[in-house]
Design a protein around this motif. Structure first.
Motif, PDB file in Angstrom:
ATOM      1  N   ARG A 173       0.855  -1.178   0.000  1.00  0.00           N
ATOM      2  CA  ARG A 173       0.000   0.000   0.000  1.00  0.00           C
ATOM      3  C   ARG A 173       0.897   1.236   0.000  1.00  0.00           C
ATOM      4  O   ARG A 173       1.921   1.244   0.704  1.00  0.00           O
ATOM      5  CB  ARG A 173      -0.887  -0.004   1.256  1.00  0.00           C
ATOM      6  N   ARG A 179      -8.115  -4.379   9.146  1.00  0.00           N
ATOM      7  CA  ARG A 179      -6.645  -4.286   9.162  1.00  0.00           C
ATOM      8  C   ARG A 179      -6.229  -3.136  10.078  1.00  0.00           C
ATOM      9  O   ARG A 179      -6.604  -1.996   9.842  1.00  0.00           O
ATOM     10  CB  ARG A 179      -6.140  -4.059   7.737  1.00  0.00           C
ATOM     11  N   PHE A 239      -9.668  -0.623   1.072  1.00  0.00           N
ATOM     12  CA  PHE A 239     -10.700  -0.144   2.000  1.00  0.00           C
ATOM     13  C   PHE A 239     -11.163   1.249   1.571  1.00  0.00           C
ATOM     14  O   PHE A 239     -11.007   2.240   2.296  1.00  0.00           O
ATOM     15  CB  PHE A 239     -10.185  -0.148   3.446  1.00  0.00           C
ATOM     16  N   ALA A 287     -12.085   3.422   6.367  1.00  0.00           N
ATOM     17  CA  ALA A 287     -10.703   3.443   6.866  1.00  0.00           C
ATOM     18  C   ALA A 287     -10.595   4.628   7.809  1.00  0.00           C
ATOM     19  O   ALA A 287     -10.819   5.769   7.413  1.00  0.00           O
ATOM     20  CB  ALA A 287      -9.715   3.561   5.717  1.00  0.00           C
ATOM     21  N   MET A 288     -10.311   4.320   9.074  1.00  0.00           N
ATOM     22  CA  MET A 288     -10.358   5.330  10.145  1.00  0.00           C
ATOM     23  C   MET A 288      -8.976   5.516  10.763  1.00  0.00           C
ATOM     24  O   MET A 288      -8.142   4.621  10.664  1.00  0.00           O
ATOM     25  CB  MET A 288     -11.306   4.832  11.248  1.00  0.00           C
ATOM     26  N   ARG A 297       0.063  -1.418  -6.643  1.00  0.00           N
ATOM     27  CA  ARG A 297       0.615  -2.499  -5.816  1.00  0.00           C
ATOM     28  C   ARG A 297       0.258  -3.876  -6.352  1.00  0.00           C
ATOM     29  O   ARG A 297       1.051  -4.813  -6.231  1.00  0.00           O
ATOM     30  CB  ARG A 297       0.241  -2.322  -4.346  1.00  0.00           C
ATOM     31  N   SER A 316      -3.301   3.463  -5.857  1.00  0.00           N
ATOM     32  CA  SER A 316      -2.375   2.690  -5.025  1.00  0.00           C
ATOM     33  C   SER A 316      -2.619   1.190  -5.228  1.00  0.00           C
ATOM     34  O   SER A 316      -1.671   0.407  -5.384  1.00  0.00           O
ATOM     35  CB  SER A 316      -2.592   3.069  -3.552  1.00  0.00           C
ATOM     36  N   ARG A 355      -9.882  10.406  -1.815  1.00  0.00           N
ATOM     37  CA  ARG A 355      -9.309   9.182  -1.255  1.00  0.00           C
ATOM     38  C   ARG A 355      -9.601   8.002  -2.164  1.00  0.00           C
ATOM     39  O   ARG A 355      -8.726   7.177  -2.436  1.00  0.00           O
ATOM     40  CB  ARG A 355      -9.898   8.922   0.142  1.00  0.00           C
ATOM     41  N   ASN A 371      -3.332  -0.687  11.205  1.00  0.00           N
ATOM     42  CA  ASN A 371      -2.211  -0.226  10.384  1.00  0.00           C
ATOM     43  C   ASN A 371      -1.597   1.054  10.927  1.00  0.00           C
ATOM     44  O   ASN A 371      -2.134   1.687  11.830  1.00  0.00           O
ATOM     45  CB  ASN A 371      -2.682  -0.038   8.945  1.00  0.00           C
ATOM     46  N   HIS A 411      -0.105   3.881   4.729  1.00  0.00           N
ATOM     47  CA  HIS A 411      -0.526   2.859   5.705  1.00  0.00           C
ATOM     48  C   HIS A 411      -0.004   1.493   5.263  1.00  0.00           C
ATOM     49  O   HIS A 411      -0.720   0.486   5.257  1.00  0.00           O
ATOM     50  CB  HIS A 411      -2.047   2.850   5.878  1.00  0.00           C
ATOM     51  N   PHE A 420      -3.709  18.658   1.720  1.00  0.00           N
ATOM     52  CA  PHE A 420      -3.016  17.439   2.150  1.00  0.00           C
ATOM     53  C   PHE A 420      -1.849  17.138   1.202  1.00  0.00           C
ATOM     54  O   PHE A 420      -0.750  16.790   1.640  1.00  0.00           O
ATOM     55  CB  PHE A 420      -4.000  16.267   2.193  1.00  0.00           C
ATOM     56  N   SER A 433     -13.760   8.112  11.783  1.00  0.00           N
ATOM     57  CA  SER A 433     -13.933   8.257  10.316  1.00  0.00           C
ATOM     58  C   SER A 433     -13.463   9.626   9.844  1.00  0.00           C
ATOM     59  O   SER A 433     -13.028   9.794   8.715  1.00  0.00           O
ATOM     60  CB  SER A 433     -15.396   8.069   9.922  1.00  0.00           C
ATOM     61  N   TYR A 465      -6.749   5.681  -3.538  1.00  0.00           N
ATOM     62  CA  TYR A 465      -6.674   4.291  -3.090  1.00  0.00           C
ATOM     63  C   TYR A 465      -6.698   3.349  -4.304  1.00  0.00           C
ATOM     64  O   TYR A 465      -5.993   2.339  -4.337  1.00  0.00           O
ATOM     65  CB  TYR A 465      -7.838   3.935  -2.149  1.00  0.00           C
TER      66      TYR A 465
HETATM   67  C1  HEM Z   1      -6.684  13.103   0.413  1.00  0.00           C
HETATM   68  C2  HEM Z   1      -6.466  12.453   1.539  1.00  0.00           C
HETATM   69  C3  HEM Z   1      -5.935  11.041   1.605  1.00  0.00           C
HETATM   70  C4  HEM Z   1      -5.134  10.370   0.719  1.00  0.00           C
HETATM   71  C5  HEM Z   1      -4.558  10.870  -0.598  1.00  0.00           C
HETATM   72  C6  HEM Z   1      -4.929   9.035   1.257  1.00  0.00           C
HETATM   73  C7  HEM Z   1      -4.184   8.043   0.650  1.00  0.00           C
HETATM   74  C8  HEM Z   1      -4.128   6.712   1.034  1.00  0.00           C
HETATM   75  C9  HEM Z   1      -3.583   5.629   0.263  1.00  0.00           C
HETATM   76  C10 HEM Z   1      -2.924   5.790  -1.104  1.00  0.00           C
HETATM   77  C11 HEM Z   1      -3.768   4.483   0.958  1.00  0.00           C
HETATM   78  C12 HEM Z   1      -3.403   3.053   0.523  1.00  0.00           C
HETATM   79  C13 HEM Z   1      -4.634   2.416  -0.166  1.00  0.00           C
HETATM   80  C14 HEM Z   1      -4.427   0.999  -0.668  1.00  0.00           C
HETATM   81  O1  HEM Z   1      -3.435   0.716  -1.359  1.00  0.00           O
HETATM   82  O2  HEM Z   1      -5.312   0.136  -0.416  1.00  0.00           O
HETATM   83  C15 HEM Z   1      -4.402   4.839   2.191  1.00  0.00           C
HETATM   84  C16 HEM Z   1      -4.738   3.973   3.188  1.00  0.00           C
HETATM   85  C17 HEM Z   1      -5.375   4.344   4.339  1.00  0.00           C
HETATM   86  N1  HEM Z   1      -5.877   5.587   4.667  1.00  0.00           N
HETATM   87 FE1  HEM Z   1      -5.776   7.236   3.551  1.00  0.00          FE
HETATM   88  N2  HEM Z   1      -5.604   8.923   2.448  1.00  0.00           N
HETATM   89  C18 HEM Z   1      -6.230  10.129   2.687  1.00  0.00           C
HETATM   90  C19 HEM Z   1      -7.029  10.450   3.766  1.00  0.00           C
HETATM   91  C20 HEM Z   1      -7.313   9.591   4.789  1.00  0.00           C
HETATM   92  C21 HEM Z   1      -8.192   9.895   5.896  1.00  0.00           C
HETATM   93  C22 HEM Z   1      -8.981  11.199   6.071  1.00  0.00           C
HETATM   94  C23 HEM Z   1      -8.187   8.791   6.696  1.00  0.00           C
HETATM   95  C24 HEM Z   1      -8.939   8.518   7.962  1.00  0.00           C
HETATM   96  C25 HEM Z   1      -9.820   9.286   8.507  1.00  0.00           C
HETATM   97  C26 HEM Z   1      -7.338   7.799   6.082  1.00  0.00           C
HETATM   98  C27 HEM Z   1      -7.083   6.537   6.582  1.00  0.00           C
HETATM   99  C28 HEM Z   1      -6.436   5.525   5.908  1.00  0.00           C
HETATM  100  C29 HEM Z   1      -6.286   4.188   6.432  1.00  0.00           C
HETATM  101  C30 HEM Z   1      -6.752   3.679   7.792  1.00  0.00           C
HETATM  102  C31 HEM Z   1      -5.631   3.446   5.432  1.00  0.00           C
HETATM  103  C32 HEM Z   1      -5.243   1.981   5.483  1.00  0.00           C
HETATM  104  C33 HEM Z   1      -6.402   1.114   5.005  1.00  0.00           C
HETATM  105  C34 HEM Z   1      -5.903  -0.306   4.788  1.00  0.00           C
HETATM  106  O3  HEM Z   1      -5.571  -0.971   5.771  1.00  0.00           O
HETATM  107  O4  HEM Z   1      -5.856  -0.725   3.623  1.00  0.00           O
HETATM  108  N3  HEM Z   1      -6.831   8.310   4.931  1.00  0.00           N
HETATM  109  N4  HEM Z   1      -4.626   6.217   2.218  1.00  0.00           N
END
Ligand code: HEM
Length: 352
Positions: A62, A100, A305, A135-136, A336, A332, A325, A102, A65, A150, A198, A329
């Motif tokens: 990923r 998950r 997620f 995804a929190m 991956r 990503s 997001r 993370n 995270h 961001f 969230s 995601y």
């Molecule tokens: C524009 C804002 C954001 C971007 C660009 C971003 C980007 C990413 C990316 C690229 C991943 C990997 C996804 C994958 O390969 O499955 C990821 C995972 C994650 N993000 Fe974000 N994110 C953003 C905002 C947030 C916010 C606001 C939260 C929570 C409130 C968050 C929580 C998470 C979590 C918990 C994961 C891991 C989920 C997993 O276990 O697969 N992200 N994020």
């Protein structure tokens, strides 16, 4: 039977014209999506590239995270959530979960005690064939107000310019609250002791057709115990997944899910702004973590997620983050999975 008339060159070109328009339109849309017309435009590629750690892109992981540990379990709905949404997930019952724990880092080898933000990815499936993915993270608010900010934050934190973060903070004063949280909030020794939020808001529709703009959180059943990062560092680089594996082996782990509804005028489009404490909060059920699963080639490897995967009865709100997001995601995920030959990373692992 009448012979079909031979079409003229003009009519052939004419009949191809709509196809040309479609193909041309798709090419223009593609160029637009890729950001070729407006170099300033934020694209999923740019967002994902901005996470690349100094150590280089960890192939197959990923793109944020990247470090985590997968689990399976159950969501036990108590029925109270039906007052907010008619999604099946809120009807009284038990529904299977894939999740998950993370860390908010793009480096899959980062030592656990060096990463401030912890997260939880969740998928709850219901018999009607629908899914609620989420995804929190454990911060009470997001560091910035918009996806563009961001992206700028990611660039500033990777910049070699010593003033980059100062310049960023001057343009985005909301980051100060996050800085204060990061400096003062206690660290804990377990994924089980975190509250996961969230932060983004979504719209739930109840059975009468009324909309409620909401955010949700998972509250830990295990009381948090503060441990200093220095102390945590002594527990080893992977203490979090070792601890949670050990803990869940000893019995299921619980979190209460609480959905909070906004009042009119609350800042629903800005996850850097908390809502006042007195807002209507409904306990909708319990997440039960039953089994820790292999991370490398386990059931979480090929899931995204994506927070916009929502059942009927839930939809995105005026918050611009979930759409940004979702596209990041997906990018990503595409990268991956295309890099699967580099993951698993050891010769002894095999892909299922
Ligand atoms: C524009 C804002 C954001 C971007 C660009 C971003 C980007 C990413 C990316 C690229 C991943 C990997 C996804 C994958 O390969 O499955 C990821 C995972 C994650 N993000 Fe974000 N994110 C953003 C905002 C947030 C916010 C606001 C939260 C929570 C409130 C968050 C929580 C998470 C979590 C918990 C994961 C891991 C989920 C997993 O276990 O697969 N992200 N994020």
């Amino acid at each position: 039977m009448a012979q079909p008339r031979r079409p003229s060159a003009g009519s052939i070109l004419g009949s191809l014209a709509p196809i040309a328009v479609v193909i041309g339109g798709a090419a223009v849309a593609f160029a637009y999506t890729a950001g070729w017309f407006s170099p300033q435009r934020l694209t999923p590629d740019k967002l994902v590239d901005a996470f690349t750690p100094a150590t280089g892109e960890p192939l197959g992981h990923r793109k944020n995270h990247a470090k985590g540990i997968c689990f399976t379990g159950t969501f036990e709905a108590n029925g109270a959530g039906s007052a907010l949404s008619d999604a099946q997930v809120f009807t009284r019952g038990q529904f299977p979960v894939l999740g998950r724990f993370n860390l908010g880092t793009a480096d899959p080898n980062a030592p656990d005690a060096t990463v401030r933000v912890r997260g939880l990815g969740l998928r709850i499936s219901t018999p009607d064939g629908q899914e609620w993915r989420s995804a929190m993270i454990d911060t009470p608010f997001f560091p910035v107000s918009t996806p563009q900010a961001f992206y700028q934050l990611l660039l500033a934190s990777a910049s070699k310019d010593p003033d980059a973060m100062k310049t960023f903070a001057a343009a985005h004063p909301e980051i100060a609250a996050f800085g204060a949280w990061a400096d003062s909030a206690p660290w804990t020794g377990s994924y089980a002791e975190q509250r996961y939020n969230s932060l983004n808001s979504f719209v739930f529709t109840d059975g009468s057709g009324a909309d409620h703009t909401v955010r949700w959180s998972l509250l830990p059943a295990v009381p948090p115990v503060a441990v200093s990062p220095d102390e945590l560092a002594k527990r080893g680089p992977d203490f979090l997944e070792q601890e949670i594996t050990e803990r869940v082996r000893g019995g299921p782990l619980r979190f209460t899910m609480v959905v909070t509804a906004a009042n009119p005028g609350d800042p629903t489009a800005d996850p850097s702004k908390s809502w006042p404490e007195d807002r209507r909060a409904v306990e909708v059920g319990t997440l039960i973590v039953q089994q820790i699963e292999a991370e490398r080639n386990g059931p979480c490897r090929d899931i995204n997620f994506d927070p916009t995967v929502l059942p009927t009865g839930m939809r995105t709100s005026d918050d611009p983050f979930p759409a940004a997001r979702s596209s990041a995601y997906a990018k990503s995920y595409d990268r991956r999975t295309a890099e699967a030959s580099s993951y698993p990373r050891t010769a002894t692992d095999t892909k299922p």
